[in-house]
Write a protein that holds these residues in place. Structure first.
Motif, PDB file in Angstrom:
ATOM      1  N   PRO A  21      -1.248  16.160   6.507  1.00 42.90           N
ATOM      2  CA  PRO A  21      -2.144  15.872   5.731  1.00 42.90           C
ATOM      3  C   PRO A  21      -3.840  15.674   6.266  1.00 42.90           C
ATOM      4  N   THR A  23      -6.187  14.147   4.882  1.00 45.02           N
ATOM      5  CA  THR A  23      -6.534  12.955   3.928  1.00 45.02           C
ATOM      6  C   THR A  23      -5.561  11.650   4.821  1.00 45.02           C
ATOM      7  N   LEU A  27      -0.544   6.705   8.662  1.00 44.66           N
ATOM      8  CA  LEU A  27       0.594   7.685   9.102  1.00 44.66           C
ATOM      9  C   LEU A  27      -0.290   9.496   9.259  1.00 44.66           C
ATOM     10  N   VAL A  47       8.608  10.380  11.130  1.00 41.92           N
ATOM     11  CA  VAL A  47       7.219  10.187  10.437  1.00 41.92           C
ATOM     12  C   VAL A  47       6.299   8.886  12.073  1.00 41.92           C
ATOM     13  N   TRP A  80       5.069  -8.797  -0.811  1.00 42.40           N
ATOM     14  CA  TRP A  80       4.710  -7.884  -1.940  1.00 42.40           C
ATOM     15  C   TRP A  80       4.480  -6.896  -1.053  1.00 42.40           C
ATOM     16  N   ALA A  82       3.889  -2.851  -1.003  1.00 38.99           N
ATOM     17  CA  ALA A  82       3.255  -2.045  -2.001  1.00 38.99           C
ATOM     18  C   ALA A  82       4.278  -0.024  -2.348  1.00 38.99           C
ATOM     19  N   PRO A  83       5.362  -0.496  -1.213  1.00 43.33           N
ATOM     20  CA  PRO A  83       6.082   0.988  -1.034  1.00 43.33           C
ATOM     21  C   PRO A  83       7.205   0.627  -2.122  1.00 43.33           C
ATOM     22  N   ASP A  85       6.528  -2.111  -4.503  1.00 42.12           N
ATOM     23  CA  ASP A  85       6.540  -2.716  -5.241  1.00 42.12           C
ATOM     24  C   ASP A  85       6.941  -4.003  -5.945  1.00 42.12           C
ATOM     25  N   LEU A 161      -6.497  -8.442   3.274  1.00 42.00           N
ATOM     26  CA  LEU A 161      -6.398  -7.607   2.636  1.00 42.00           C
ATOM     27  C   LEU A 161      -5.042  -6.931   2.122  1.00 42.00           C
TER      28      LEU A 161
ATOM     29  N   GLN B  12      -0.778  -5.350  -8.477  1.00 41.11           N
ATOM     30  CA  GLN B  12      -0.522  -4.142  -9.274  1.00 41.11           C
ATOM     31  C   GLN B  12      -1.059  -2.456  -8.761  1.00 41.11           C
ATOM     32  N   VAL B  13       0.325  -2.087  -9.327  1.00 41.77           N
ATOM     33  CA  VAL B  13       0.089  -0.429  -8.931  1.00 41.77           C
ATOM     34  C   VAL B  13      -0.520   0.246  -9.307  1.00 41.77           C
ATOM     35  N   HIS B  19       0.314  13.380  -0.690  1.00 41.85           N
ATOM     36  CA  HIS B  19      -0.627  14.257   0.170  1.00 41.85           C
ATOM     37  C   HIS B  19       0.523  14.712   0.922  1.00 41.85           C
ATOM     38  N   LEU B  29       4.694  12.209   1.582  1.00 43.48           N
ATOM     39  CA  LEU B  29       3.739  11.417   2.071  1.00 43.48           C
ATOM     40  C   LEU B  29       3.165  11.269   1.047  1.00 43.48           C
ATOM     41  N   LEU B  32      -0.175   4.976  -1.784  1.00 38.90           N
ATOM     42  CA  LEU B  32      -0.932   4.399  -3.603  1.00 38.90           C
ATOM     43  C   LEU B  32      -2.027   3.714  -3.191  1.00 38.90           C
ATOM     44  N   CYS B  34      -3.677   0.198  -5.008  1.00 35.84           N
ATOM     45  CA  CYS B  34      -3.639  -1.247  -5.403  1.00 35.84           C
ATOM     46  C   CYS B  34      -4.388  -2.063  -5.900  1.00 35.84           C
ATOM     47  N   GLU B  41      -9.250  -3.927  -4.043  1.00 36.90           N
ATOM     48  CA  GLU B  41      -8.400  -2.120  -4.592  1.00 36.90           C
ATOM     49  C   GLU B  41      -8.045  -2.343  -2.829  1.00 36.90           C
ATOM     50  N   TYR B  42      -7.021  -1.444  -2.565  1.00 36.19           N
ATOM     51  CA  TYR B  42      -6.818  -0.932  -1.131  1.00 36.19           C
ATOM     52  C   TYR B  42      -5.702   0.417  -1.692  1.00 36.19           C
ATOM     53  N   TRP B  44      -2.495   2.024  -0.213  1.00 33.83           N
ATOM     54  CA  TRP B  44      -0.823   2.051   1.245  1.00 33.83           C
ATOM     55  C   TRP B  44      -0.745   3.483   0.859  1.00 33.83           C
ATOM     56  N   GLU B  45      -0.222   3.723   2.666  1.00 30.34           N
ATOM     57  CA  GLU B  45       0.161   4.955   2.379  1.00 30.34           C
ATOM     58  C   GLU B  45       2.157   4.873   3.081  1.00 30.34           C
ATOM     59  N   TYR B  46       2.804   5.960   2.497  1.00 25.24           N
ATOM     60  CA  TYR B  46       4.073   5.370   2.834  1.00 25.24           C
ATOM     61  C   TYR B  46       4.775   7.120   2.328  1.00 25.24           C
ATOM     62  N   VAL B  47       6.097   6.502   2.838  1.00 27.87           N
ATOM     63  CA  VAL B  47       6.731   7.288   3.117  1.00 27.87           C
ATOM     64  C   VAL B  47       7.320   7.750   2.878  1.00 27.87           C
TER      65      VAL B  47
END
Lengths: 215, 215
Positions: A21, A23, A27, A47, A80, A82-83, A85, A161, B12-13, B19, B29, B32, B34, B41-42, B44-47
Motif C-alpha cells: 500500500p 502508506t 515494509l 514481506v 516491549w 508492539a506487534p 503487545d 523512540l 500503550q496501543v 493497510h 499489513l 499500530l 503506540c 506517540e509512534y 509501528w508497521e507489522y504483518v
C-alpha cells in the motif's frame, strides 16, 4: 567429517509484483510467481523490509558477561514489542543500514541496548527468521563482556523512540528454565532464536548426563 | 533457583489500522499507533498471517532419530523458499489451522514433510519469530523417531504444491559444523532457529571441554 547430499531441482521464480500500500513506510508486500519442477505455477506472498539492501537484515548478539568468581551470564533484554503487545525476552539486536558492517552494528547495538561494551569474537552467516513469510535474515554474533572493565562499571542503555526495554543478566547454566520461569511470572514472550539456543544448551546437558545416549 | 526482576511500564496501543492491499490473500499489513511511558506517540508497521487465530502460528519439530548402534540424528529438511529463492535447512514445521491442536500439527507435519512417524514428547510455549516485523510465533516440539519401527521402514514425504524439499538425517554431534558445511557447499541457507539450537549444542560442548569456564 563431510556430510554429502545430492541437491534436488529448485523451482523457478517467474516474476515479482509489488503490492505494498502507498502508506507503507517500513515494509513491502511482494508477490512472487513461481513454477515448480513439474511445471505447476503458484503465487507466494512475502514481506521485505525497505531497509534491506543485502543478504541480511540485522544482527543479534550472544554476549557472555564474564566476572571473577561468578558464573558466566548472558545479556538478555526484555523489550516491549508492539506487534505482540508484550515484552519479549530476546538478544540485543539491530538492523544493518547501508554503509554499516555486521561487526559495527553488533558492537553498537550491544552498547546502545544494554549499556555494556563487548568484544565481538565471531559472526555466523546470515540465517532466515521466518522464511515462509519474509526474506528477513539475521547473523548471530558472539561477544564477551568483561564485567570488571572500567567502561562497564555503570552500564546505561540508551534506547531510541519505540524502544522500551530492560536489561537482564541471566545465568547461562539453566538458561531455558530461567526464561520459562520469567515468561510464566510476567506473561512475557521468549524470542524463538534465544529459546532455541537455550534448548540446545539443555539438550547437550541431557546427553552428557546420560552417557548411554551420548553420541 | 528463581530469578526475579521488576517489570518496567509497558507502552500503550492506542489503535490499529489495516493497510493490506485488496490483492493480499495470506498476509495482512497492519499499522499500530503506540504511546510510550513518557507520552510520546509512534507508529509501528507489522504483518500478520490471515490464518492466525490464536497466540501461535505454527509448530516446528526437533525429531531425534534413534537407531540401534548408531549415533542419534536430527531430522532436517532442505526446503526451497520462494522469498529467498534458495533451499533453507530447517526443521519440519507447519501452520496450525482452526480446530487443530499444536500436538496434532507437530505429528502430522513431521509425517507429511519427512515421511517419518514420531512420538511427540514435549512442546514449548509459543515463541516470536521476528517480533519487530510480525506477530508470527511458533512452538517447538520434541519428538523421537524409532528408525526400526515398521512404519519407518520406507519413509516417503508427501509435499504439497509449493513445497519442494528433501529430507536429511544429520548427526546431532557436530550439528552446527554440518549445517555450515552444507550451506557453503550448496549455497543453501540455515534457518535461524535451527542454527541457534546447534550453536547452543556447540556452546555447551565448549564449556564442558574447558572446565575452567564450566559454570
Amino acid at each position: 567429517m563431510s556430510f554429502s547430499v545430492s541437491a534436488v531441482a529448485a523451482p523457478q521464480v517467474l516474476g515479482c509484483e509489488d503490492h505494498s500500500p502507498t502508506t507503507a513506510k517500513w515494509l513491502k508486500l511482494l508477490v512472487l510467481k513461481c513454477k515448480d519442477e513439474s511445471g505447476r505455477e503458484y503465487n507466494w506472498e512475502y514481506v521485505e523490509r525497505v531497509t534491506k539492501y543485502r543478504e541480511t537484515d540485522g544482527v543479534a548478539v550472544f554476549a557472555r558477561v564474564v566476572a571473577k568468581d561468578q558464573p558466566d551470564r548472558l545479556l538478555v533484554i526484555a523489550q516491549w514489542r508492539a506487534p505482540l503487545d508484550t515484552f519479549v525476552l530476546e538478544l540485543p539486536a539491530g538492523i544493518i543500514e547501508k554503509g554499516e558492517t555486521i561487526e559495527q552494528v553488533a558492537v553498537r547495538e550491544l552498547q546502545e541496548e544494554t549499556g555494556y561494551t563487548g568484544v565481538l569474537e565471531s559472526v555466523t552467516p546470515e540465517a532466515p527468521n521466518d522464511q515462509g513469510l519474509t526474506n528477513s535474515c539475521l547473523n548471530f554474533g558472539f561477544a564477551t563482556v568483561d564485567a570488571a572493565a572500567p567502561e562497564n562499571a555503570n552500564p546505561q542503555p540508551s534506547p531510541e523512540l519505540g524502544e522500551t526495554l530492560q536489561v537482564l543478566l541471566l545465568p547461562i547454566k539453566g538458561l531455558a528454565g530461567t526464561l520459562l520461569q520469567l515468561k510464566a511470572q510476567h506473561s512475557w514472550a521468549i524470542d524463538s532464536r534465544l529459546l532455541a539456543f537455550a534448548l540446545g544448551l539443555d539438550y547437550a546437558a541431557s546427553i552428557s548426563s546420560n552417557p548411554a545416549s551420548s553420541n
